[in-house]
Scaffold this motif. Structure first.
Motif, short mmCIF file in Angstrom:
data_model
loop_
_atom_site.label_atom_id
_atom_site.label_comp_id
_atom_site.label_asym_id
_atom_site.label_seq_id
_atom_site.Cartn_x
_atom_site.Cartn_y
_atom_site.Cartn_z
N LYS A 1 39.91 28.48 -3.62
CA LYS A 1 38.64 27.98 -3.96
C LYS A 1 37.99 29.33 -4.55
N LEU A 2 37.67 29.32 -5.70
CA LEU A 2 37.07 30.60 -6.42
C LEU A 2 35.81 30.33 -6.93
N PHE A 3 34.87 31.45 -6.65
CA PHE A 3 33.43 31.25 -7.30
C PHE A 3 33.19 32.56 -7.67
N ILE A 4 32.21 32.40 -8.90
CA ILE A 4 31.50 33.68 -9.30
C ILE A 4 30.09 33.25 -8.99
N SER A 5 29.23 34.38 -8.77
CA SER A 5 27.84 34.28 -8.35
C SER A 5 26.84 35.13 -8.85
N SER A 6 25.72 35.02 -9.10
CA SER A 6 24.70 36.31 -9.27
C SER A 6 24.05 36.82 -7.95
N ARG B 1 33.78 55.79 -11.80
CA ARG B 1 33.51 55.80 -13.14
C ARG B 1 32.53 54.64 -13.56
N TYR B 2 32.63 53.65 -13.17
CA TYR B 2 31.77 52.52 -13.34
C TYR B 2 31.25 51.80 -11.85
N LEU B 3 30.22 51.11 -12.16
CA LEU B 3 29.54 50.70 -11.11
C LEU B 3 29.89 49.23 -11.00
N GLU B 4 30.71 49.10 -9.75
CA GLU B 4 31.10 47.77 -9.30
C GLU B 4 30.11 46.76 -9.08
N HIS B 5 29.89 45.66 -9.97
CA HIS B 5 28.61 44.98 -9.79
C HIS B 5 29.02 43.59 -9.88
N SER B 6 30.20 42.81 -9.99
CA SER B 6 30.35 41.64 -10.03
C SER B 6 30.69 41.07 -8.88
N ARG B 7 29.98 39.70 -8.45
CA ARG B 7 30.18 39.02 -7.37
C ARG B 7 31.10 37.95 -7.68
N ILE B 8 32.16 38.02 -6.81
CA ILE B 8 33.25 37.21 -6.81
C ILE B 8 33.79 36.72 -5.24
N TRP B 9 34.08 35.36 -5.02
CA TRP B 9 34.20 34.87 -3.69
C TRP B 9 35.64 34.12 -3.65
N GLU C 1 19.16 31.65 -7.50
CA GLU C 1 20.76 32.36 -7.59
C GLU C 1 21.71 31.00 -8.01
N TYR C 2 22.86 31.51 -8.53
CA TYR C 2 23.89 30.57 -8.56
C TYR C 2 25.05 30.87 -7.94
N MET C 3 25.79 29.83 -7.64
CA MET C 3 27.38 30.06 -7.33
C MET C 3 28.04 29.00 -8.11
N LEU C 4 29.18 29.58 -8.73
CA LEU C 4 29.86 28.45 -9.87
C LEU C 4 31.34 28.67 -9.43
N PRO C 5 31.77 27.49 -8.95
CA PRO C 5 33.31 27.35 -8.74
C PRO C 5 34.09 27.44 -10.27
N ILE C 6 35.30 28.12 -10.05
CA ILE C 6 36.16 28.49 -11.26
C ILE C 6 37.31 27.51 -10.95
N THR C 7 37.27 26.59 -11.66
CA THR C 7 38.62 25.64 -11.46
C THR C 7 39.30 25.57 -12.98
N ASN C 8 39.18 26.19 -13.90
CA ASN C 8 40.01 26.23 -14.88
C ASN C 8 41.10 27.06 -14.72
N PRO C 9 42.46 26.46 -14.66
CA PRO C 9 43.49 27.47 -14.17
C PRO C 9 44.06 28.99 -14.78
N THR C 10 43.50 28.97 -15.88
CA THR C 10 43.84 30.26 -16.83
C THR C 10 42.74 31.26 -16.53
N VAL C 11 41.50 31.00 -16.14
CA VAL C 11 40.36 31.74 -15.74
C VAL C 11 40.38 31.85 -14.15
N HIS C 12 40.87 30.90 -13.50
CA HIS C 12 41.07 31.28 -12.01
C HIS C 12 42.07 32.39 -11.90
N ASP C 13 43.19 32.18 -12.42
CA ASP C 13 44.27 33.30 -12.27
C ASP C 13 43.72 34.69 -12.80
#
Length: 718
Positions: free
Chosen positions: A621-626, A599-607, A639-651
C-alpha cells in the motif's frame, strides 16, 4: 567525514528541580530542529562540495536560524511571558526548552563564525576576496570613496541619541551601526545610530575582473568621517535585531484580507527576540543597546565579526562555475513528448509521475497553460500555498479566466512570510475574473492540488495534479518533490469534494480514495499501521517505509512504537525534525531513522506499507501526501493523502524513489537513541541519491531507473 572539532554535540536543557521529569520516549522538537540545522552547517565543511556551494550551505544555515528565532523562539518567549505552562511532547516547560535552545543556538552561531573564517581563507586562495579593513589598496580606496559618496551616502540617515531624539525603531533583521563620537569644537560626546537600508547590497564588489568584495558596514565605518565631519570617532560597531514575526489569527476577524494586511504591518514592529552584537563592541555602546533593545524577552549575544551570515548568499552569485555544482538541465517527461506535448492525451493514456527537480516543473505549467488555452476545458480549480514572486501558475490561471473559463483559486493567506505576496496574487487573480477563496480562518490549506474539468465525447472528464511540494517554480529547482497526474474519475470526484469542503465548508462524504485532514487523515494512517501490526502478530512479514520532512505527532509516534514491539520493520527517512527515539530496546528496536542532506532539499512525502510482504513488493500500500506527521498537519491544516494504485507509478515511486533514498550512503545521517546524528560512512560502492537521479532515466521516461543499482544493495534493505 568526521564532525569538525568546532561543532559541538547537541545542547541539553538545564535541569529544573521544580519541573516534572522529561518524557524520554521523545526528543524535543526544537532541539531536533537545531540538530537538523547543524547537519546543514556541516555541509559547509564537506570538502567534497565545490567551494561556493559550501558557502551556500553556510548561508542557508544562517537564514534557517533567523527564521527559527523569529517564529519558534518567539512563540516560546510568548508562552513564558504569559506564564503558559504548556509542556512540549517530551515534557519540558517553555523555560527549559529556551535554556537548551539558547545554548545550542550560541554554539551554532560560534561554529558559523569559525566556518566562515575557514571558507574565507579558501576563497582567498580561489581568487575571491572579502577584503579586511587593511586589504584595500590606494587605487581601490579612491573608487570606494567615490562609490560611497554617490551610491551609499545619500541613503544613510544618522540619528543622534539624546533627550530630544529617542532611540529609533530598528526593523526586523535590520543591520545597523552605533557610533561613539566626540565633537572636535567643544569636546562634547555624542552617540549616533545609523541604519543600513535593506535595499543596500550587503557587499560592495570592487571594479575589475578580480572578485574583490567589501562588506557595506566596513565601507560605512571606513568613511565615517564623511558622515560626521567635525567629529572624532572613538568607537563603532554593528548590531542586528530579530523580531517576533508570527501572525496570530483571530477567529472573530470579520474580513480576513483586511486583517492580514494590518497584521503584516504590525509584524514589522514585533518585539525583539534576539539582539546580535558585533564581537568587540565597546562596553558603553553594548550597555546602551541592551538597555534600549534588550528588554526582558530579548536574547542577547555577541555574534562574531560578520552579523547576518545569511547575506553571504550574495557572494555565491559570483560567476565562477568551477566553484559550483555542475548545472542540471531538468528533463521534460518523455511520456508527454510521445503525445506531441498534449498533456491531456498523455494523462488519459496512463497516469504519470514526475520527479522534480530532475524532471522539469515546466510540465506542471504546461498542463495549466494547455487547460487555459483548450476550448474544451470548462473549469479549473487550484490551491495556492506558495507560488513565488514571478509565477507562471498565476499567469496561466489569469489567462484561463480571461478566456471565459470558470477558474477557482484557493489562496492561502497564512503561508508564513508569503502572506504579502499571496495578497498581491489574490488581487491580481480577482481582477482577471478568478473566483478567489481564502479557505478556513483557523486552518491552513496546505494541500497541493490542481483540477481541470474538460468536455470529452458528450460528457465531462476530470484531470488532476497532486503535488508533494508547492506550485513554486524556483523551489521546484532545488526541492525534490513528486507531481502525480491522473484522469482517474474516482480520484477526480474526491478532488471535487475536497474543493467544495474548502470553498463551501461542505464536509465530504464517501471519499473513495483521498484521505483528508483535519477530517480522517490521522485515523487512516493509524489503521494502516494497525494493519501492519496485525500482519506481524499473525507471523507474516510486516514493514513500513515512510519519507517526510518532520515527525512530531505523539499519537503516531506511540503507534510506531507499538508496531516496533509487534515486530514491524520500520524505516523512516526524515530530513528535519524527528521526536521519535529509535533503536531503544523494548521500545523501538525495529525502527531505523535516517536523514538525507545534500545538493537538493528532500521534500517529498511518501508512505509505504508492506501489506503482508517484505518491502518493496507489488502489493504494498503506497501513498503520496502533502502532510508531515505533525499535530498541525493532522489537526490544523487541510492536507491530502492519496493511494497510488497504478502499477507503473507504484513501481516507479516505491522501487525507484524510496529504494534510492534508503540506499544513499553519501549524504545520509543515522539518528541514534541518544539523539545524535552520525554521518553514514560510504561503502565499497558508494551511492549518491541525487547524483543517481541526475544521471539516470527519468521516472516517466523509458526503462527502470534503478537497473544499474547492484542487486546485492537492493537485498540489504529487504
Amino acid at each position: 567525514m568526521t564532525r569538525p572539532a568546532h561543532i559541538a554535540p547537541l545542547a541539553q536543557p538545564e535541569d529544573d528541580a521544580s519541573a516534572p521529569e522529561p518524557n524520554d520516549r521523545y526528543f524535543n522538537r526544537e532541539l531536533s530542529w537545531l540538530a537538523f540545522n547543524r547537519r546543514v552547517l556541516e555541509e559547509a565543511c564537506n570538502d567534497s562540495h565545490p567551494l561556493l556551494e559550501r558557502l551556500r550551505f553556510l548561508s542557508i544555515c544562517g537564514s534557517n536560524l533567523d527564521e527559527f528565532f523569529m517564529v519558534r523562539v518567539a512563540g516560546l518567549k510568548g508562552q513564558q511571558s504569559q506564564d503558559v505552562d504548556r509542556r512540549s511532547v517530551d515534557g519540558l516547560t517553555p523555560g527549559q526548552q529556551l535554556a537548551g535552545i539558547v545554548a545550542e543556538a550560541d554554539r551554532l552561531m560560534e561554529s558559523q563564525q569559525h566556518i566562515w573564517a575557514d571558507l574565507r581563507n579558501l576563497l582567498d586562495e580561489a581568487g575571491i576576496w572579502v577584503l579586511r579593513r587593511d586589504g584595500v589598496d590606494e587605487a581601490a580606496r579612491g573608487w570606494l570613496e567615490d562609490h560611497f559618496r554617490d551610491q551609499i551616502f545619500p541613503t544613510l540617515t544618522p540619528q543622534a541619541l539624546d533627550p530630544a531624539h529617542p532611540f529609533p525603531f530598528i526593523p526586523n533583521k535590520g543591520l545597523s551601526i552605533i557610533f561613539d563620537l566626540e565633537r572636535i569644537a567643544d569636546g562634547e560626546p555624542i552617540r549616533e545610530v545609523l541604519m543600513l537600508p535593506a535595499t543596500t547590497p550587503r557587499f560592495v564588489r570592487l571594479p575589475g575582473t578580480e572578485a574583490r568584495y567589501v562588506s557595506v558596514e566596513a565601507v560605512v565605518k571606513r568613511f565615517a568621517s564623511l558622515i560626521f565631519p567635525g567629529y572624532v570617532v572613538h568607537g563603532a560597531a554593528a548590531f542586528r535585531v530579530l523580531r517576533d514575526s508570527d501572525i496570530e489569527i483571530e477567529e472573530e476577524a470579520e474580513d480576513l484580507v483586511r486583517y492580514f494586511a494590518k497584521a503584516i504591518k504590525r509584524r514589522r514592529r514585533g518585539r525583539v527576540i534576539r539582539l546580535e552584537l558585533e564581537t568587540g563592541m565597546p562596553d558603553p555602546l553594548a550597555a546602551l543597546l541592551k538597555s534600549e533593545l534588550g528588554g526582558a524577552e530579548a536574547i542577547i549575544t555577541e555574534s562574531g565579526q560578520l552579523l547576518g551570515i545569511a547575506d553571504l548568499a550574495m557572494l555565491v552569485d559570483e560567476d565562477r562555475p568551477d566553484l559550483k555544482f555542475p548545472p542540471l538541465t531538468p528533463r521534460f517527461p518523455e511520456r508527454i513528448r510521445e503525445f506531441d506535448g498534449d498533456c491531456f492525451a498523455a494523462i488519459r493514456a496512463k497516469d504519470i509521475v514526475v520527479h522534480h527537480p530532475y524532471e522539469t516543473f515546466e510540465v506542471v505549467i504546461a498542463f495549466l497553460k494547455q487547460a487555459a488555452a483548450d476550448p474544451d476545458v470548462i473549469a479549473i480549480k487550484q490551491t495556492l500555498y506558495r507560488a513565488g514572486k514571478q509565477s507562471a501558475v498565476i499567469a496561466a490561471l489569469v489567462a484561463a479566466a480571461e478566456a471565459g473559463k470558470s477558474v477557482t483559486a484557493v489562496v492561502e493567506l497564512k503561508a508564513r512570510f508569503d502572506e504579502e505576496q499571496n495578497l498581491l496574487w489574490a488581487s491580481q487573480l480577482e481582477r482577471a475574473g478568478v473566483q478567489v477563496v481564502y479557505g478556513f480562518i483557523d486552518w491552513k490549506t496546505h494541500a497541493k492540488v490542481s483540477m481541470v474539468v474538460r468536455r470529452e465525447n458528450g460528457s465531462v472528464r476530470t484531470y488532476c495534479h497532486f503535488g508533494t511540494g508547492n506550485y513554486h517554480p524556483v523551489t521546484a529547482r532545488i526541492y525534490t518533490d513528486l507531481s502525480y497526474f491522473t484522469a482517474d474519475q474516482a480520484i477526480g470526484r474526491d478532488a471535487a469534494q475536497m474543493f467544495n469542503y474548502i470553498t463551501g465548508y461542505v464536509e465530504p462524504r464517501d471519499m473513495n480514495c483521498i484521505g483528508l485532514s483535519p477530517l480522517d487523515l490521522r485515523q487512516r494512517l493509524t489503521r494502516l499501521i494497525d494493519d501492519e501490526i496485525a500482519h506481524a502478530r499473525a507471523g507474516r512479514p510486516a514493514a513500513i517505509w515512510a519519507k517526510m520532512n518532520s515527525l512530531v505527532d505523539a499519537q503516531i509516534i506511540d503507534k510506531l512504537y507499538e508496531a516496533s514491539g509487534a515486530g514491524v520493520q520500520i524505516d523512516l527517512i526524515i530530513r528535519g525534525i524527528c521526536c521519535l527515539r529509535p533503536q531503544v530496546t523494548g521500545l523501538s528496536e525495529n525502527i531505523r531513522v535516517k536523514s538525507i542532506v545534500g545538493r537538493y532539499l528532500e521534500h517529498s512525502r511518501i508512505w509505504a506499507f508492506g501489506n503482508g510482504k517484505a518491502l518493496p513488493n507489488d502489493g504494498a500500500k503506497l501513498f503520496i501526501s502533502s502532510a508531515d506527521w505533525m499535530p498541525r498537519n493532522f489537526d490544523r491544516r487541510v492536507e491530502y493523502m492519496l493511494p497510488i494504485t497504478n502499477p507503473t507509478v507504484h513501481d516507479q515511486i516505491l522501487d525507484q524513489v524510496m529504494v534510492a533514498n534508503l540506499l544513499d550512503d553519501e549524504q545520509s545521517w543515522i539518528l541514534g537513541p541518544d539523539g545524535e546524528y552520525v554521518r553514514v560512512i560510504p561503502g565499497e560502492r558508494p551511492f549518491n541519491l541525487h547524483r543517481y537521479f541526475m544521471t539516470n532515466p527519468s521516472l516517466s521516461g523509458r526503462g527502470a531507473a534503478l537497473e544499474k543499482v547492484p542487486t546485492l544493495l537492493l537485498r540489504t534493505i529487504s
